[in-house]
Design a protein around this motif. Structure first.
Motif, PDB file in Angstrom:
ATOM      1  N   LYS A 166       0.821  -1.219   0.000  1.00  0.00           N
ATOM      2  CA  LYS A 166       0.000   0.000   0.000  1.00  0.00           C
ATOM      3  C   LYS A 166       0.858   1.273   0.000  1.00  0.00           C
ATOM      4  O   LYS A 166       0.675   2.159  -0.847  1.00  0.00           O
ATOM      5  N   ASN A 167       1.784   1.341   0.954  1.00  0.00           N
ATOM      6  CA  ASN A 167       2.609   2.545   1.072  1.00  0.00           C
ATOM      7  C   ASN A 167       3.505   2.747  -0.144  1.00  0.00           C
ATOM      8  O   ASN A 167       3.755   3.878  -0.567  1.00  0.00           O
TER       9      ASN A 167
ATOM     10  N   LYS B 287       1.421   4.262  -2.856  1.00  0.00           N
ATOM     11  CA  LYS B 287       1.140   5.664  -2.523  1.00  0.00           C
ATOM     12  C   LYS B 287       2.392   6.508  -2.793  1.00  0.00           C
ATOM     13  O   LYS B 287       2.314   7.594  -3.350  1.00  0.00           O
TER      14      LYS B 287
ATOM     15  N   ASN C 130      -2.929   8.000  -7.041  1.00  0.00           N
ATOM     16  CA  ASN C 130      -3.913   8.855  -6.377  1.00  0.00           C
ATOM     17  C   ASN C 130      -4.974   8.046  -5.639  1.00  0.00           C
ATOM     18  O   ASN C 130      -5.447   8.430  -4.583  1.00  0.00           O
ATOM     19  N   GLU C 131      -5.371   6.936  -6.236  1.00  0.00           N
ATOM     20  CA  GLU C 131      -6.458   6.150  -5.644  1.00  0.00           C
ATOM     21  C   GLU C 131      -6.101   4.676  -5.688  1.00  0.00           C
ATOM     22  O   GLU C 131      -5.659   4.167  -6.720  1.00  0.00           O
ATOM     23  N   LEU C 132      -6.288   4.013  -4.545  1.00  0.00           N
ATOM     24  CA  LEU C 132      -5.966   2.579  -4.462  1.00  0.00           C
ATOM     25  C   LEU C 132      -7.237   1.772  -4.228  1.00  0.00           C
ATOM     26  O   LEU C 132      -8.090   2.171  -3.433  1.00  0.00           O
TER      27      LEU C 132
END
Lengths: 235, 517
Positions: free
Chosen positions: B394-395, B398, B403-405
Motif C-alpha cells: 500500500k505505502n 502511494k 492517487n487512488e488505491l
C-alpha cells in the motif's frame, strides 16, 4: 433474521478481512480450513481457533458444535471448484442455512447461485464496478462509500414503522421528510419483501403502514430522533 | 567582427520565439504526421502533382493552352521550390550549430573558428540534398527538362513526387527493405541467368538467318522477357540449341517469380503486426480523450468492458498473449511495456491532454508500482488509479504517486459488514449503483447556463420531477452538503447528487438546461 454464529470456510486474506469487519455482529466466529497447518489465528487482536474440515458430506461434527439454524456461513475458498463444491455440499445438508460465497468471476458467480448460495460476492465484478464508478461518478462514489461504510457523519439506516397513525394514511412521497426530519427516505421495504423507490408508481399507491421499513440517509442524531418517533431499527 | 556578428545573430535567432514558432509550424506541416493540418497540405500537394501530370500527359500528343503551361511551368514549380527550400530549412538548425561550436571554442579558450560549423552545416544539408526523396523533389521542380523537351522524364519525376505523400508506398518500401539481402541475392541470381542465357542464345541464334536475334541487345531483351515469365513472343529462338536454352530460362524464370512472390509475402507477414501496431499508434495519437489501462487481467477486462460503453479505452501490456486476448475481447491493445518511458515516446501519447486517467490493473503490485513511478517521472498531475494485491504494498504504491488505491480484499470485508449489518440498505444502494429497477444516482454539473435560471436549491423544484436531491457537492469548498436548505446558493461547478428514475433524471436535466432559452 439476526444470527448468533458465523462460520468462515477458508483461511486467507479475504476471510481475514471478512472476520475483521463482521466480528462485532456475531457472538461466535468459527474459522475452518481444509488442512491443519494452522491451529489458531490472530485477527484484530482476537485469537480464533482454526478448525479442519474436508469436502466430504460429513457435517456431523459441525452440527454437534454449533446450532446450524443460528449460523451464517461464508464460503471463501480460493479454488473456485472447491468453493462451489463446498456451497453445494452445505446447501444439500442444511436447507435453510444462509450461505454467502465469494466468486472470482461472473461464471463462478452463476455456478455458486445454482449451487444454492444465498448471496454471492463476485470479486472481479465488484472491484471493476467500484473502479468504473470512481472514474465516471467520483463524487457519488465518495458519498455512497462514506454513507455505507460509516466513514462520515452521514449514515444509512433501516427503520421499521410502528406508529403508522402518525402519518394519517399518507403516502411516503407525500411527506417532505427532508424539511420535517432532516433525513432523506430513499425507499420503502413493504411487507411482501419488495423494496420500492419512494417515487415509484407502486409506492405512490400504498399508504404508510406498520411493518414498512424505510431506508433513510441522514445524520446520526436525526436518524435516532426519527427512529424514536416512528418505530425502531430494523435488523 | 563578422564572426562576432554571426554568433550574435545565431543567438538572436535561437532565442526568438517568433522564429521558433514559425519553424515549428513548418516542421509540423511538412513532417509531423500527427499535425492536424498536414493532411490538408498533403492533399493540396497531391492535387498539384495530379494537375501537373494531367497537363503534361495531354501535352504529349495535343496542344495545351498557354495559361495552363504557365501554371504548370511556373506556379506549380514555384510552389514545389518553396516546399523544397522549407524542407531544407527545417532539416537542421544552423544557429544551434554555430552557437554550440562557438561555446565549445570559448570553453577551450580558443578563438571561434568559422570553418568547422560551416562544414558541419554543409554536411547535414548535403546529406539531405542527396537523399532519394530530396533528389526527386529537386528534379520535379526544375522546368529545365521541360524546356529541353525531356517531357517524359519530367512527367516521371513529378509522378515520383507522389511517393512522398502516399503513406502506403512508404510502408511498402519499408517492408521490401526488410528483405534487402534476399532481394539482392535474387537479383544477382537473375542477373547471372540473364547474362548467361543472353550470351548462349546469341551464340546459338545470331548466325541463323531465320532468327530474329541478331544483336546481343536482342538476346538480352529476349532473356529478360522470358525470365520475367511475360513472354511477348515477338522474339523466339528458332534453333534446337536456342530452344534448349529457352527451356532453362523458363524454368529459372518460374523459380525467380516464385521466390520473389514468397519474399514479398514473407516480408509482409513478418511486418504485419508492426504495420497493424503503426496504424493503431496513428489512430491513438489522434484520439482526443481516453483511459489508459496498464496491464490486462480479469479486473482490467471488466473495467475496459464497462468504460468502453462511454469512453475510448487503450490497453498496454508487455505480454503478447495478454494483448492478443484483449484484441480478441474487442479492445484496442498494444504490446508495449507500461513501465517503460520509451513506450510512451513511441506511442506519441500526450498524457496531459489526451489521457483522462491511468489505471494500473496488473495483478502484480511490483508492476503497478513500476508503472506508476514511470508515469509520475514525466507527468505529475495525471490521475493514477491502481489495484492493490497485497496490503504490504500500500505505502509503496502511494509513494509511487498513485492517487487512488483499490484493495479488493478490504472492499469485500466492508461489503460483507454492510450486507450483514443492514441488508436492506445494502441492497438499496447496490440497486442504485447497478441501475436496477431503472433507478439511478447521478451527478449534474451546475454551469452558467443552469445558473442563469436557477440561483438557489429552492428554484430547481426537483420534487416536481420525482427526483431526490441527496445533496450538493460545493466545488469551491470541496465539501458535500447533505440535504441543502432551499435558500442554499448554487455556484458554477457545483454538483447536484440526485436519485430518481433514469427517464425522470433526463427530463430534469433537460429542464435545468432548457429554461435559460
Amino acid at each position: 433474521m439476526k444470527h448468533k454464529n458465523a462460520l468462515i470456510f477458508g483461511h486467507n486474506e479475504y476471510s481475514i478481512e471478512i472476520v475483521k469487519n463482521i466480528s462485532g455482529y456475531y457472538d461466535n466466529i468459527y474459522i475452518f480450513k481444509l488442512d491443519d497447518s494452522i491451529k489458531k489465528t490472530n485477527i484484530n487482536n482476537i485469537m480464533y481457533e482454526v478448525f479442519v474440515f474436508d469436502l466430504t458430506d460429513d457435517w456431523d461434527d459441525l452440527d454437534k458444535r454449533v446450532d446450524i439454524n443460528e449460523c451464517v456461513t461464508f464460503c471463501t475458498l480460493e479454488d473456485m471448484a472447491e468453493n462451489i463444491f463446498l456451497t453445494i455440499s452445505l446447501r444439500d445438508t442444511f436447507k435453510d442455512i444462509s450461505i454467502i460465497s465469494l466468486a472470482k468471476d461472473k461464471e463462478s458467480a452463476t455456478k455458486l447461485k445454482l449451487a444454492g448460495a444465498s448471496s454471492v460476492f463476485p470479486l472481479t465484478q465488484t472491484t471493476a464496478n467500484i473502479i468504473v464508478e470512481m472514474l465516471e461518478k467520483p463524487i457519488v462514489t465518495e458519498v455512497l462509500h462514506n454513507i455505507l461504510y460509516e466513514q462520515s457523519d452521514l449514515q444509512i439506516a433501516q427503520i421499521k414503522v410502528q406508529n403508522h397513525h402518525l402519518f394519517e394514511e399518507k403516502y411516503p412521497a407525500e411527506i417532505d421528510w427532508s424539511k420535517e426530519h432532516n433525513i432523506i427516505v430513499i425507499s420503502v421495504l413493504k411487507k411482501n419483501n419488495f423494496t420500492e423507490f419512494i417515487y415509484s408508481a407502486k409506492a405512490k399507491h400504498s399508504p404508510i403502514k406498520n411493518g414498512d421499513v424505510f431506508i433513510v440517509v441522514g445524520y446520526e442524531k436525526d436518524i435516532v430522533k426519527f427512529e424514536k418517533l416512528i418505530g425502531s431499527r430494523y435488523e | 567582427m563578422f564572426k562576432n556578428s554571426l554568433v550574435n545573430f545565431a543567438y538572436f535567432i535561437n532565442t526568438s520565439k517568433k522564429y521558433a514558432k514559425t519553424k515549428h509550424f513548418f516542421y509540423n506541416l511538412l513532417e509531423n504526421p500527427n499535425y492536424r493540418y498536414k493532411r490538408y497540405f498533403d492533399i493540396f500537394m497531391v492535387m498539384l502533382i495530379f494537375s501537373s501530370v494531367i497537363i503534361l500527359v495531354r501535352e504529349v500528343k495535343f496542344d495545351v493552352d498557354d495559361s495552363l503551361l504557365f501554371f504548370n511551368n511556373y506556379i506549380i514549380s514555384i510552389i514545389f521550390f518553396i516546399e523544397y527550400m522549407l524542407r531544407l530549412w527545417i532539416i537542421s538548425s544552423v544557429s544551434k550549430v554555430i552557437i554550440m561550436r562557438s561555446e565549445h571554442d570559448a570553453m577551450l579558450g580558443e578563438k571561434f573558428k568559422l570553418l568547422p560549423p560551416l562544414k558541419e552545416i554543409f554536411l547535414v544539408k548535403l546529406k539531405y540534398i542527396t537523399s532519394f526523396k530530396a533528389i526527386i523533389d529537386l528534379l520535379a521542380i526544375i522546368p529545365f527538362f521541360h524546356q529541353l523537351r525531356l517531357l517524359r522524364l519530367f512527367i516521371l519525376f513529378r509522378v515520383f513526387k507522389l511517393f512522398r505523400y502516399a503513406k502506403s508506398i512508404q510502408t511498402f518500401t519499408s517492408v521490401i527493405a526488410l528483405k534487402k539481402f534476399e532481394f539482392l541475392t535474387l537479383l544477382i541470381f537473375a542477373s547471372i541467368v540473364v547474362f548467361v542465357s543472353s550470351v548462349l542464345i546469341y551464340v546459338m541464334e545470331a548466325n541463323n538467318s531465320d532468327s530474329s536475334i541478331t544483336t546481343l541487345f536482342d538476346a538480352m531483351y529476349w532473356s529478360i522477357v522470358t525470365i520475367s515469365t511475360v513472354g511477348f513472343g515477338d522474339i523466339t529462338p528458332v534453333t534446337q540449341e536456342g530452344r534448349i536454352v529457352a527451356m532453362f530460362v523458363i524454368v529459372a524464370g518460374i523459380a525467380v517469380f516464385s521466390f520473389t512472390t514468397s519474399l514479398v509475402v514473407t516480408a509482409f507477414t513478418e511486418k504485419l503486426d508492426e504495420i497493424k501496431d503503426m496504424k493503431i499508434i496513428d489512430d491513438v495519437s489522434k484520439l482526443k480523450e481516453f483511459y489508459l489501462i496498464c496491464g490486462y487481467g480479469s479486473v482490467a477486462k471488466e473495467v475496459a468492458k464497462k468504460l468502453s460503453k462511454n469512453f475510448k479505452v487503450i490497453i498496454l501490456d508487455e505480454k503478447k498473449e495478454m494483448v492478443e486476448e484483449a484484441i480478441k475481447d474487442g479492445f484496442t491493445a498494444l504490446n508495449f511495456a507500461p513501465g517503460s518511458i520509451d513506450s510512451y515516446k513511441k506511442l506519441r501519447i500526450k498524457i496531459d491532454t489526451q489521457v483522462k486517467a491511468i489505471l494500473c490493473l496488473s495483478h502484480s503490485d511490483v508492476e503497478n508500482v513500476y508503472t506508476a513511478l514511470t508515469i509520475r517521472s514525466f507527468d505529475k498531475d495525471i490521475f493514477i488509479l491502481s489495484i492493490l494485491i497485497n496490503e504490504t504494498s500500500k505505502n509503496k504504491l502511494k509513494f509511487a504517486g498513485v492517487n487512488e488505491l483499490i484493495f479488493e480484499k478490504e472492499l469485500i470485508g466492508m461489503i460483507a459488514k454492510e450486507f450483514i449489518g443492514q441488508p436492506v440498505a445494502f441492497e438499496t444502494i447496490h440497486a442504485l449503483r447497478s441501475n436496477l429497477n431503472g433507478i439511478d444516482i447521478q451527478e449534474i454539473v451546475i454551469n452558467s447556463r443552469v445558473l442563469s435560471s436557477f440561483a438557489t436549491v429552492g428554484d430547481i423544484k426537483n420534487k416536481k420531477y420525482r427526483i431526490i436531491l441527496l445533496g450538493i457537492y460545493k466545488k469551491e469548498e470541496a465539501k458535500f452538503l447533505f440535504n441543502p436548505t432551499k435558500s442554499t446558493q448554487l455556484q458554477n461547478g457545483d454538483l447536484l447528487l440526485i436519485i430518481g428514475n433514469i427517464q425522470f433524471i433526463d427530463d430534469f436535466n433537460n429542464y435545468l438546461h432548457k429554461k435559460a432559452s
